[in-house]
Design a protein around this motif. Structure first.
Motif, PDB file in Angstrom:
ATOM      1  N   ARG A 166      14.482  -3.094  -7.059  1.00 47.66           N
ATOM      2  CA  ARG A 166      14.419  -1.650  -6.867  1.00 47.66           C
ATOM      3  C   ARG A 166      13.040  -1.190  -6.396  1.00 47.66           C
ATOM      4  NH1 ARG A 166      18.683  -0.442  -5.335  1.00 47.66           N
ATOM      5  NH2 ARG A 166      18.012   1.735  -5.489  1.00 47.66           N
ATOM      6  N   SER A 167      12.310  -2.067  -5.736  1.00 47.45           N
ATOM      7  CA  SER A 167      11.002  -1.712  -5.181  1.00 47.45           C
ATOM      8  C   SER A 167      11.097  -1.685  -3.663  1.00 47.45           C
ATOM      9  CB  SER A 167       9.932  -2.719  -5.614  1.00 47.45           C
ATOM     10  OG  SER A 167      10.245  -4.015  -5.139  1.00 47.45           O
ATOM     11  N   TYR A 168      10.113  -1.025  -3.030  1.00 44.94           N
ATOM     12  CA  TYR A 168      10.061  -0.886  -1.584  1.00 44.94           C
ATOM     13  C   TYR A 168       8.921  -1.750  -1.041  1.00 44.94           C
ATOM     14  CZ  TYR A 168      13.133   3.161  -2.171  1.00 44.94           C
ATOM     15  OH  TYR A 168      14.184   3.975  -2.494  1.00 44.94           O
ATOM     16  N   THR A 169       9.174  -2.424   0.058  1.00 44.17           N
ATOM     17  CA  THR A 169       8.154  -3.288   0.653  1.00 44.17           C
ATOM     18  C   THR A 169       7.291  -2.506   1.625  1.00 44.17           C
ATOM     19  OG1 THR A 169       9.546  -5.258   0.457  1.00 44.17           O
ATOM     20  CG2 THR A 169       7.724  -5.357   2.021  1.00 44.17           C
ATOM     21  N   VAL A 170       5.974  -2.606   1.423  1.00 50.00           N
ATOM     22  CA  VAL A 170       5.001  -2.007   2.338  1.00 50.00           C
ATOM     23  C   VAL A 170       4.241  -3.150   2.998  1.00 50.00           C
ATOM     24  CG1 VAL A 170       2.919  -0.597   2.529  1.00 50.00           C
ATOM     25  CG2 VAL A 170       4.783   0.129   1.037  1.00 50.00           C
ATOM     26  N   LYS A 171       4.159  -3.109   4.337  1.00 51.87           N
ATOM     27  CA  LYS A 171       3.468  -4.158   5.092  1.00 51.87           C
ATOM     28  C   LYS A 171       2.112  -3.644   5.564  1.00 51.87           C
ATOM     29  CE  LYS A 171       7.509  -6.697   6.778  1.00 51.87           C
ATOM     30  NZ  LYS A 171       7.086  -8.012   6.262  1.00 51.87           N
TER      31      LYS A 171
ATOM     32  N   PRO B  24     -14.140  -9.234   1.138  1.00 53.62           N
ATOM     33  CA  PRO B  24     -12.846  -8.544   1.294  1.00 53.62           C
ATOM     34  C   PRO B  24     -12.645  -8.116   2.737  1.00 53.62           C
ATOM     35  CG  PRO B  24     -14.460  -7.104   0.249  1.00 53.62           C
ATOM     36  CD  PRO B  24     -15.106  -8.459   0.347  1.00 53.62           C
ATOM     37  N   ILE B  25     -11.377  -7.988   3.127  1.00 51.45           N
ATOM     38  CA  ILE B  25     -11.064  -7.576   4.488  1.00 51.45           C
ATOM     39  C   ILE B  25     -10.302  -6.258   4.462  1.00 51.45           C
ATOM     40  CG2 ILE B  25     -11.020  -9.930   5.365  1.00 51.45           C
ATOM     41  CD1 ILE B  25      -8.020  -9.873   5.238  1.00 51.45           C
ATOM     42  N   GLU B  26     -10.323  -5.580   5.575  1.00 53.59           N
ATOM     43  CA  GLU B  26      -9.678  -4.271   5.671  1.00 53.59           C
ATOM     44  C   GLU B  26      -8.375  -4.390   6.447  1.00 53.59           C
ATOM     45  OE1 GLU B  26     -10.856  -0.488   8.209  1.00 53.59           O
ATOM     46  OE2 GLU B  26     -12.110  -0.610   6.400  1.00 53.59           O
ATOM     47  N   GLY B  27      -7.329  -3.784   5.918  1.00 52.13           N
ATOM     48  CA  GLY B  27      -6.036  -3.795   6.578  1.00 52.13           C
ATOM     49  C   GLY B  27      -5.495  -2.388   6.732  1.00 52.13           C
ATOM     50  N   LYS B  28      -4.439  -2.265   7.543  1.00 52.74           N
ATOM     51  CA  LYS B  28      -3.807  -0.982   7.801  1.00 52.74           C
ATOM     52  C   LYS B  28      -2.318  -1.066   7.497  1.00 52.74           C
ATOM     53  CE  LYS B  28      -7.459   1.082   9.740  1.00 52.74           C
ATOM     54  NZ  LYS B  28      -8.091   2.312   9.213  1.00 52.74           N
ATOM     55  N   VAL B  29      -1.793  -0.017   6.877  1.00 54.28           N
ATOM     56  CA  VAL B  29      -0.363   0.056   6.621  1.00 54.28           C
ATOM     57  C   VAL B  29       0.363   0.224   7.955  1.00 54.28           C
ATOM     58  CG1 VAL B  29       1.492   1.350   5.518  1.00 54.28           C
ATOM     59  CG2 VAL B  29      -0.672   1.009   4.313  1.00 54.28           C
ATOM     60  N   THR B  30       1.255  -0.709   8.265  1.00 54.87           N
ATOM     61  CA  THR B  30       1.975  -0.654   9.531  1.00 54.87           C
ATOM     62  C   THR B  30       3.459  -0.377   9.359  1.00 54.87           C
ATOM     63  OG1 THR B  30       2.262  -3.061   9.461  1.00 54.87           O
ATOM     64  CG2 THR B  30       0.373  -2.212  10.687  1.00 54.87           C
TER      65      THR B  30
ATOM     66  N   GLU C 143       6.128   5.707  -6.268  1.00 54.86           N
ATOM     67  CA  GLU C 143       4.863   5.682  -5.536  1.00 54.86           C
ATOM     68  C   GLU C 143       5.034   5.542  -4.037  1.00 54.86           C
ATOM     69  OE1 GLU C 143       1.642   3.285  -7.054  1.00 54.86           O
ATOM     70  OE2 GLU C 143       2.638   3.051  -8.991  1.00 54.86           O
ATOM     71  N   ILE C 144       6.216   5.169  -3.558  1.00 56.42           N
ATOM     72  CA  ILE C 144       6.382   4.884  -2.139  1.00 56.42           C
ATOM     73  C   ILE C 144       6.071   6.104  -1.277  1.00 56.42           C
ATOM     74  CG2 ILE C 144       8.858   5.415  -2.191  1.00 56.42           C
ATOM     75  CD1 ILE C 144       7.060   2.723  -0.056  1.00 56.42           C
ATOM     76  N   GLY C 145       6.299   7.301  -1.795  1.00 63.53           N
ATOM     77  CA  GLY C 145       6.041   8.504  -1.019  1.00 63.53           C
ATOM     78  C   GLY C 145       4.579   8.760  -0.754  1.00 63.53           C
ATOM     79  N   SER C 146       3.685   8.135  -1.509  1.00 67.73           N
ATOM     80  CA  SER C 146       2.250   8.379  -1.341  1.00 67.73           C
ATOM     81  C   SER C 146       1.630   7.522  -0.251  1.00 67.73           C
ATOM     82  CB  SER C 146       1.522   8.125  -2.666  1.00 67.73           C
ATOM     83  OG  SER C 146       1.623   6.752  -3.042  1.00 67.73           O
ATOM     84  N   PHE C 147       2.382   6.573   0.306  1.00 67.17           N
ATOM     85  CA  PHE C 147       1.838   5.698   1.345  1.00 67.17           C
ATOM     86  C   PHE C 147       2.059   6.314   2.725  1.00 67.17           C
ATOM     87  CE2 PHE C 147       2.221   2.869  -2.199  1.00 67.17           C
ATOM     88  CZ  PHE C 147       1.174   1.972  -2.044  1.00 67.17           C
ATOM     89  N   GLN C 148       1.025   6.209   3.557  1.00 65.16           N
ATOM     90  CA  GLN C 148       1.088   6.743   4.904  1.00 65.16           C
ATOM     91  C   GLN C 148       0.798   5.634   5.910  1.00 65.16           C
ATOM     92  OE1 GLN C 148       2.058   9.874   5.376  1.00 65.16           O
ATOM     93  NE2 GLN C 148       2.064  10.292   3.169  1.00 65.16           N
ATOM     94  N   LEU C 149       1.509   5.641   7.045  1.00 63.77           N
ATOM     95  CA  LEU C 149       1.231   4.677   8.099  1.00 63.77           C
ATOM     96  C   LEU C 149      -0.198   4.865   8.599  1.00 63.77           C
ATOM     97  CD1 LEU C 149       4.556   4.756  10.178  1.00 63.77           C
ATOM     98  CD2 LEU C 149       3.866   3.136   8.405  1.00 63.77           C
ATOM     99  N   GLY C 150      -0.907   3.762   8.753  1.00 62.61           N
ATOM    100  CA  GLY C 150      -2.302   3.827   9.171  1.00 62.61           C
ATOM    101  C   GLY C 150      -3.285   3.903   8.024  1.00 62.61           C
ATOM    102  N   GLU C 151      -2.798   4.035   6.792  1.00 65.90           N
ATOM    103  CA  GLU C 151      -3.669   4.111   5.620  1.00 65.90           C
ATOM    104  C   GLU C 151      -4.432   2.797   5.453  1.00 65.90           C
ATOM    105  OE1 GLU C 151      -3.289   5.095   0.818  1.00 65.90           O
ATOM    106  OE2 GLU C 151      -1.542   5.209   2.137  1.00 65.90           O
ATOM    107  N   THR C 152      -5.684   2.904   5.027  1.00 66.42           N
ATOM    108  CA  THR C 152      -6.547   1.736   4.901  1.00 66.42           C
ATOM    109  C   THR C 152      -6.429   1.104   3.513  1.00 66.42           C
ATOM    110  OG1 THR C 152      -8.122   2.648   6.486  1.00 66.42           O
ATOM    111  CG2 THR C 152      -8.922   0.896   5.038  1.00 66.42           C
ATOM    112  N   ALA C 153      -6.413  -0.221   3.495  1.00 70.44           N
ATOM    113  CA  ALA C 153      -6.397  -0.980   2.236  1.00 70.44           C
ATOM    114  C   ALA C 153      -7.491  -2.043   2.282  1.00 70.44           C
ATOM    115  CB  ALA C 153      -5.038  -1.634   2.022  1.00 70.44           C
TER     116      ALA C 153
END
Length: 348
Positions: free
Chosen positions: A239-244, A222-228, A201-211
């Protein structure tokens, strides 16, 4: 007398027989069952990805004295908010104060000698080598005074950042050495929530994507965050990737270490705005023959309706076939009904 008793016995028998007959003639009527129903409608097919993440601070600082000595005062406690430059503690400074006073006296002496000889130097009555010597002596005295003053100031511990004290490692009366940790301070202004993401699933994440992130302390807001940031290397154990995801913290309620639910929503791949029927998962039941079904209300009567299910989404389960818009499906109380049961449906 015996004749009267016989008459009374037969009269009682007839009355009992009449009561029993009355019960048999009265039909048994079950009252309608009260259930909660939902009117089926179509919504846009949504693919929701949900993760559990941990809040971390973008800045964590370990605070320590630059000099050795015995701690005389500590002003900070765990959980306390502090500002940059705020005084947090002191060590006994008598030794450093004496060293500064000596350095200051030597500077004053050097400055006085410089001022006196400058008059001779300006009048060309002082050898150049002597003037260079007095200049060097003054410069050295100034450096020694600056060092002594800095050391004296280092006997006071100031916060290098604004944030919250998360740990306290020392107490008043304790003797410490330079760089020994006294406090840990984290900045609560710049926070991120870190989520582990599987390799597929890591390939589906984009920088700036809203969560959208929710916390137990305030689920209704709830609050809104951005993938940085997203890791380019997997954790060797999981074997997982960290998304901040960066998150705002204007009121200071969110603290590092808190657990939050992180949701990413986007249209299903290839859906092109296609509509779908979504039902709460508890409304869908499994029949004896391993077919899925729901209870539908028609003219206040419960009817079993077999359905074909699709994807599991955030709001429930997608229904591919078996239902149509405006159908009324029982979503609560279905365990109390059977085929043909009279029901009173209360809309959700």
């Amino acid at each position: 007398m015996r004749y009267i008793n016989v008459i009374l016995f037969f009269s009682l028998l007839l009355s009992l027989t009449g009561c029993n007959k009355k019960r048999e003639d009265t039909p048994s009527v079950q009252p309608p069952v009260r259930v909660t129903v939902m009117e089926v409608s179509e919504t846009e097919a949504i693919n929701t990805r949900e993760f559990t993440g941990t809040v971390s601070s973008a800045q964590s600082t370990t605070v320590s004295f630059s000099v050795s000595g015995t701690i005389t005062e500590l002003y900070g406690e765990e959980g306390q908010k502090v500002s940059k430059g705020q005084l947090l503690g002191k060590v006994r400074n008598g030794e450093y104060l004496n060293a500064y006073n000596i350095a200051k006296a030597q500077l004053d002496e050097a400055q006085d000698g410089y001022d006196r000889l400058k008059i001779l130097h300006d009048a060309k009555a002082l050898p150049e080598i002597k003037w260079v010597e007095i200049e060097q002596k003054l410069k050295q005295a100034r450096n020694m005074e600056e060092i002594a003053l800095r050391t004296l100031d280092d006997a006071n511990l100031h916060s290098p950042v604004s944030g919250t004290i998360t740990r306290k490692f020392a107490d008043a009366g304790q003797t410490i050495i330079p760089a020994q940790p006294v406090y840990e301070i984290i900045s609560t202004g710049d926070l991120t929530i870190d989520i582990p993401v599987p390799e597929n699933e890591i390939g589906s994440f984009q920088l700036g994507e809203t969560a959208i992130i929710t916390f137990d302390i305030d689920r209704s807001n709830p609050i809104e965050g951005k993938v940085t940031q997203k890791a380019v290397a997997a954790d060797p154990l999981t074997r997982s990737y960290t998304v901040k995801i960066s998150i705002p913290n204007q009121d200071g309620k969110i603290l590092p270490g808190m657990i939050g639910k992180v949701k990413f929503s986007q249209p299903e791949d290839g859906s092109n705005g296609q509509k779908a029927i979504i039902l709460p998962s508890q409304a869908i039941l499994l029949n004896d023959d391993n077919r899925w079904f729901v209870w539908v209300v028609n003219d206040s009567v419960a009817e079993r309706r077999f359905v074909t299910t699709g994807e599991l989404v955030s709001d429930g389960v997608e229904i591919i076939s078996g239902l149509k818009p405006d159908d009324c499906v029982i979503v609560e109380g279905m365990q109390k009904v059977g085929s043909g049961s009279k029901v009173i449906g209360i809309k959700q």
